[in-house]
Structures are given as structure tokens and as C-alpha cells.
Design an enzyme around this catalytic site. Sequence first.
Site: not given
Length: 314
Positions: A269, A278, A171, A246, A147, A243
Site C-alpha cells: 500500500h 483493517y 502496482k 488478502r 494480489r 481479495h
Amino acid sequence: MNEQVEAFLRHLADERNLSANTIAAYRTDLEQFCEFLHGRRLFAWHDVTHDDVLAFLIDLRERRYASSTVARRVAAVKSFFTFLTGRGIVQRDPTERIDSPKVDRDLPRALTPRQVDELLELPLRSPTPERIRDKAMLELLYATGVRVSELVALNVNDVDLERNEVRCIGKNGRVRVLPINGSAATALEEYFDISRNQLARGSGSSTEALFLNHRGKRLTRQGFWLILKQYAEELGLSDLTPHVLRHSFAVHMLNAGFDLRAVQELLGHTSISTTQIYTHLNHESSHTPHAHPAPRASEVNGVRDEQALVPEEK
């Protein structure tokens, strides 16, 4: 009312360990809710009713906000009232019978391998210290799928060019050690050898930040967005965002035959369902379809499939 909002935001930071960007999003959502309530002459949380919250939801829809934005704002309000009832600030939660709106999940946009190659080659057409830095950032972003917030947070000691690895904090403080390909490693070496020291002279003090702006300070997310926007305009890619790179990384990895779980780990993720979106994309989703990935795209991580699983540090 602001006092309770600030207490809630501190709770998110101190007890739930949410990132600064997530907390900023909560602040924006709750500030809009407060503004809406003030327009209805409501200035105390215990006076807010189910009808007021429902009216806010309807107002967002009438103003044609995206379904994802409406869902996020409703979720923020519901979380806030859960906090208020838990602290005894309000006796009854007015959001109890408010359902979270369904989100129309659009397929993410991805570049073709040819478009990626054109973007990655663009900075060095007119090499300057800043554009050599840009080349390193773009190569690293595409080679790892990080990110943009993770990219600009990198420090010099997060890069190991002997092992061709980058240590990334994602995150909720989750750490990933990501392999990088030869193109990204070369771009980083050139940045270290040529540009970084020149950029660092703009600051009176040393910094551990990996990517620096022209003043020698850590480059910000907003700064990177402006840089990418400039290159997007040169290439005629009006909807290019960090993004999108990404997304392109994920799509090209899967199209090259990498395992879904491997790509999930690389992207950081927590849920496989987030990565599965995806699988609905291929190169035909772009304007210039390709039967096979371009050379740089096919070596996206510089590793074979069985090496791509990235263990999360405890």
C-alpha cells in the site's frame, strides 16, 4: 470519439505507466460513457456539456450502481476531459463543476483462521498435479497477502526457497521481497518436485511462468478465480474471492500483533490509510470467532514483527 479514447489510453500506458488492468478499467468506464452520449445523440467531444456529464452521473445512480463504481466512472470521465483540454481537443472542461461522489467504504470481509486452515487443507484431499499447484497458490497467497494479479505474474526465478522469499512486482512496477512461512515453502517445493513439470508438458515450449494451467501456459487471473470458486463451493463460502484472502492475511497479521507499517509494506500500500481499515476488523467480524489465531494464522509470514518490514527495491 473512439480515436480520442484510444489516444487517452495510450497516454495512460506510455506516460503514466498504469497497469494493463487499470487501463482496461478506464476503457470500460469510457465505453459506457460513450454509449450513454450516443443515446443522447452526441457524437463529438466538444459538444458534451456539464448537463450531459451530470445526466450520466444521475443515470448511474438510478441504475443502482455501487457508490465505488459511480465514483470510479466519474473519475475516469474527469481524467479524460483533463486530457482533452490539455491537448486542445476541447476548449472547456464540462466536468469542472462535477464533484466526485463520496464512496461508502465497506469493511472488507475476512475469513477466520479456522476457515483459512480448512481452505488450505482442501486441495490435497484428492491430490492431482493441478490440486498440488492449487495448494501452493493458496498457501502463497495467504502467506504473503499478494494480489491475485501479482500471484499469476510470478516467474520461477522470483522464488528463493533457500531464503524463503518471493520477489513480487506490484502496482506501478514497485518491487517487494516478501518472506514466506514454512507451510508455503513446503507447498512450493512439492509443486516444483511433483506437478510443475507434468503441467509444463502440455505446452510445446518452455515458460518462465511459476503457475501453469493444464495446457502448460501461464495461469490467468480468470483461471485462478474459477479455481478458487470451486473450492469456495466445496466449503460453502459463497462470497470467497482472492481479495478476501488478502484481507484475511492483513487482519490476521494485525491481530497477531504486527505493526501497521509492517503490514502496509507487506501489502504494497502506498498510503497507510488504506491499511488502517483493517484495524477495524477482528475475528469477531466472521461467523466463527476465535480468541486466538490458529497456528498457521499466527505464523502468517513465518517472521517476527521486527523482521516484517520489507524494503522496496529502487
